[in-house]
Design a protein around this motif. Structure first.
Motif, PDB file in Angstrom:
ATOM      1  N   TRP A 150      -7.135  -3.764  10.817  1.00  0.00           N
ATOM      2  CA  TRP A 150      -7.017  -3.060   9.524  1.00  0.00           C
ATOM      3  C   TRP A 150      -7.183  -4.084   8.408  1.00  0.00           C
ATOM      4  CZ3 TRP A 150      -7.257   2.003   9.244  1.00  0.00           C
ATOM      5  CH2 TRP A 150      -6.971   2.655   8.022  1.00  0.00           C
ATOM      6  N   PRO A 151      -7.786  -3.699   7.281  1.00  0.00           N
ATOM      7  CA  PRO A 151      -8.057  -4.692   6.224  1.00  0.00           C
ATOM      8  C   PRO A 151      -6.821  -5.012   5.375  1.00  0.00           C
ATOM      9  CG  PRO A 151      -8.877  -2.561   5.538  1.00  0.00           C
ATOM     10  CD  PRO A 151      -8.388  -2.382   6.947  1.00  0.00           C
ATOM     11  N   ALA A 152      -5.685  -5.253   6.038  1.00  0.00           N
ATOM     12  CA  ALA A 152      -4.443  -5.542   5.328  1.00  0.00           C
ATOM     13  C   ALA A 152      -3.477  -6.220   6.291  1.00  0.00           C
ATOM     14  CB  ALA A 152      -3.818  -4.257   4.780  1.00  0.00           C
TER      15      ALA A 152
ATOM     16  N   GLN B 235       0.842  -1.183   0.000  1.00  0.00           N
ATOM     17  CA  GLN B 235       0.000   0.000   0.000  1.00  0.00           C
ATOM     18  C   GLN B 235       0.887   1.247   0.000  1.00  0.00           C
ATOM     19  OE1 GLN B 235      -3.266  -0.147  -0.208  1.00  0.00           O
ATOM     20  NE2 GLN B 235      -3.682   2.054  -0.095  1.00  0.00           N
TER      21      GLN B 235
ATOM     22  N   ASN C 138      -4.878  -3.297   0.475  1.00  0.00           N
ATOM     23  CA  ASN C 138      -6.052  -3.353   1.356  1.00  0.00           C
ATOM     24  C   ASN C 138      -7.188  -4.161   0.728  1.00  0.00           C
ATOM     25  OD1 ASN C 138      -5.995  -0.150   3.141  1.00  0.00           O
ATOM     26  ND2 ASN C 138      -4.428  -1.705   2.868  1.00  0.00           N
ATOM     27  N   HIS C 139      -7.952  -4.807   1.618  1.00  0.00           N
ATOM     28  CA  HIS C 139      -9.152  -5.555   1.198  1.00  0.00           C
ATOM     29  C   HIS C 139      -8.794  -6.616   0.159  1.00  0.00           C
ATOM     30  CE1 HIS C 139     -11.583  -2.610   3.347  1.00  0.00           C
ATOM     31  NE2 HIS C 139     -10.933  -1.647   2.693  1.00  0.00           N
ATOM     32  N   ALA C 140      -7.684  -7.317   0.386  1.00  0.00           N
ATOM     33  CA  ALA C 140      -7.240  -8.280  -0.627  1.00  0.00           C
ATOM     34  C   ALA C 140      -6.570  -9.492   0.019  1.00  0.00           C
ATOM     35  CB  ALA C 140      -6.287  -7.602  -1.608  1.00  0.00           C
TER      36      ALA C 140
END
Length: 714
Positions: A701-703, A590, A611-613
């Motif tokens: 956190w989305p990561a 990121q 993120n989100h992955a």
């Protein structure tokens, strides 16, 4: 004159004569002389060296050893072949001059061999890392008698200390006769005694002989300024032992119609320092297309040939270039189809042979079958940019500070520069005692260096049939010398033989890749591979084993230290973080939060995945297989980093391709109250080189996030 006779090969510690062979049959030039090292002769003096330390006399000597004679002491050579002439490489203390008495089979000659420090002890303070250098010089003498193999020729110091390095014995060809229809410089008033100024006579002869030959009869001629407007003419002497021009600037012109042929005389200058703003060169500029330089003796100049403008299809062959304070020859951009072959170069103060693609690329040009000895402030051969360049069958020995035997580089120095492109062929070269400590980097340069200094290497670099012997440090180096981490890639190394390398076979210091096939090594000093790309986290250097390799399968274990020659690979410190500074990669990042931040030793910087992955991977190359038993995972310790749980498994691989699970997935709690640190204990098992954290979730956190990944043996 044609160059015929014995091949000279540089063996470990000395020059030795081999059986005569056809030209270009092996690495190096076919030479008309045979060299004998002073330390292999009989002496009443003392041997200095061996030593590779910059600034020492022995470090610049052939074979890194020489013989020191105080007044009255002598060194006696056994003549290796029929000869009537000799050239001696020597040193005297700074500020002194004198002579050596010469004896043949015990009988003292009336002639003496002059020696002087006038051309030595050069300082170039504007070149970073340089020290006083250029300690040796060469002095030559016609013996006025024939000696045979087995005869004795001795040199005795008289009144001044002299250090003798090497003696070259040869049979000088008789003076050639004047070509029919030629214009003699003496007919135009040139003074063959060397007392008068012959500049105008040479100019008039060049003008009168347009389309023909300017004849330079036996004698010594003094020129006080350079010739210009030289085109469509041949300048020919009676042989470089007989026709001598005393001039520090012979030709200086920016352009020429070409068809200039210069052959068979000596140009000996009076250059005692290196002043880069002055054109103190045998040729400065352009000879024009379809020209040639052959059979020349070039000495005491700044540069032999500094070539700019149109020199297409130039051939430079069968010359000797000695004691230049800078390059021997430099193709300074725009050259096409130039062939530099079968030349002997000794004691250059910069690159002995260089191609520098400034303003326009050098293209389809080559350095072939040259013998190079003792460049004392740079490389034997350097290719700085250019397209479809060949470096083939050269013999290079005894490089000193700031230099490799061969450098293939994108170092630009100035703009506009044209980087390496097309195919760069480096084939059949022999490198002896090449590579040196770089005082600017505070670590060594390899015998053969590929350097993505100012930009990534996109050309196809094909290195084949290389022989590397007694490199004081590494054999092959891959580096971005500016420290900016540009990639060195598209490289193959095939069929190399490495013998007694001081540290490692492969010294990889930048990201990139090379495939090695049929590379065999014996007598490796420390380890097979040093693989520590810089800057930390900039990327991997992938060493691909293409088969047939042997003798160098180990990897240096500690990127925080440099291997020392002959040190051996130390046992890893069990308390050392094996991951720190190692190459790190990830499935995603990121913004600026790149993988290298997880191994930089700073707990306040961090890697964050895309993120989100999920899932996301972070992989660290430890450089060699390690029995890792404990991981310490960190997030920044500040309270703003609130407590969170990351779910991850640990995977490992020995080759970077096939991964197995070392520790199954589980949840790990990071809490600023306990330093945002977790410890992961790994089970006993086989070692791993590539350590991977496979992250499937993060409650904060989305990561995936790590500020440090640390790996320990216990």
């Amino acid at each position: 004159m044609p160059i015929l006779g014995a091949v000279v090969a540089l063996a470990a510690g000395m020059l030795v004569a081999l059986t005569p062979a056809p030209a270009h049959a092996a690495a190096g030039a076919t030479l008309p002389f045979t060299s004998v090292e002073a330390e292999a002769a009989t002496t009443t003096g003392s041997t200095v060296g061996p030593d590779h330390t910059q600034g020492t006399l022995a470090s610049e000597a052939s074979g890194r050893r020489a013989v020191r004679l105080n007044s009255g002491q002598r060194v006696e050579f056994t003549v290796p072949r029929a000869a009537d002439a000799v050239n001696v490489a020597y040193n005297v203390p700074d500020g002194q001059s004198g002579s050596l008495d010469v004896y043949v089979n015990g009988a003292k000659l009336a002639k003496t061999l002059p020696v002087t420090s006038q051309y030595s002890y050069v300082d170039t303070g504007w070149i970073a890392g340089s020290r006083t250098h250029h300690f040796f010089a060469n002095s030559r003498l016609l013996l006025d008698r024939n000696v045979q193999a087995g005869d004795k020729v001795a040199f005795q110091a008289t009144g001044v200390q002299v250090t003798v390095d090497v003696a070259d014995f040869e049979q000088a060809a008789a003076p050639a006769t004047r070509p029919a229809g030629s214009v003699s410089v003496t007919d135009r008033g040139a003074d063959p005694s060397g007392r008068g100024d012959s500049t105008q006579a040479f100019r008039e002869a060049v003008s009168a002989a347009r389309g023909g030959v300017v004849w330079i009869p036996p004698g010594e001629y003094r020129l006080t300024s350079a010739l210009g407007g030289v085109q469509n003419v041949t300048l020919q002497g009676a042989g470089h032992w007989h026709s001598v021009v005393r001039s520090s600037r012979f030709i200086d012109q920016s352009s020429s119609a070409g068809n200039v042929h210069i052959k068979d005389f000596a140009v000996i200058g009076e250059v005692t320092e290196r002043v880069d703003s002055q054109p103190d060169n045998f040729v400065n500029g352009s000879l024009g297309p379809n020209s040639s330089v052959s059979g020349m003796w070039l000495q005491h100049l700044k540069v032999g040939l500094w070539l700019t403008g149109n020199n297409d299809n130039l051939v430079v062959e069968n010359n000797r270039i000695l004691d230049t304070t800078a390059d021997g020859l430099n193709l300074n951009g725009t050259a096409k189809g130039v062939r530099v072959r079968n030349n002997f170069l000794r004691n250059q103060g910069d690159d002995s042979l260089a191609m520098w693609s400034l303003n326009a690329p050098n293209t389809q040009s080559s350095f072939e079958n040259n013998t190079i000895s003792q460049p004392n402030l740079a490389n034997g051969i350097a290719i700085y940019g250019g397209t479809d360049i060949t470096v083939k069958d050269n013999l290079i020995a005894d490089t000193n500070a700031l230099g490799s035997g061969i450098a293939i580089s994108n170092q630009k120095f100035l703009d506009p520069f044209h980087p390496l492109a097309g195919t760069i062929t480096v084939s059949g070269n022999t490198l002896v005692r090449t590579g040196a400590m770089n005082p600017n980097w505070n670590h060594p340069m390899g015998a053969l260096r590929v350097d993505s200094y100012d930009s990534a290497i996109e050309a196809q670099v094909r290195i084949t049939g290389t022989t590397i012997t007694d490199s004081p440090y590494s054999a092959f180096e891959f580096v971005s010398g500016s420290g900016r981490g540009y990639a060195a890639r598209n490289i193959t190394v095939d069929g190399a033989t490495v013998t007694r390398t001081g540290t490692v076979v492969v010294q990889a210091e930048t990201q990139g890749a090379a495939t090695f096939r049929g590379v065999t090594a014996t007598g490796v000093g420390s380890a097979g591979v040093y693989n520590c790309p810089y800057p930390s986290g900039s990327g991997l250097f992938t060493v691909t084993d293409g088969g047939g390799n042997s003798g160098w399968n180990s990897t240096w274990s500690d990127c925080s230290t440099w291997p020392e020659p002959g040190q051996g690979n130390p046992d890893p410190d069990p308390d050392r973080n094996l991951a720190r500074g190692r190459p790190a990669t990830a499935t995603g990042s990121q913004d600026v939060y790149t993988p290298g931040r997880a191994v930089d030793g700073d707990a306040n910087s961090y890697w964050e995945s895309a993120n989100h992955a999920f899932p996301q991977d972070l992989t660290v190359d430890l450089g060699s297989s390690q029995a890792v038993r404990r991981l310490v995972l960190k997030l920044p310790p500040q309270a703003v980093w609130q407590a969170r749980t990351q779910t991850l498994s640990v995977q490992g691989s020995t080759d970077g391709s096939a991964y197995t699970t070392v520790l199954a997935a589980r949840d790990y709690r990071f809490d600023p109250a306990t330093g945002n640190t977790v410890t992961v204990n790994l089970p006993s098992g086989p070692g791993l080189r590539h350590l991977r954290l496979h992250v499937t979730g993060n409650t904060g956190w989305p990561a995936a996030q790590f500020s440090e990944v640390e790996a320990y043996l216990s």
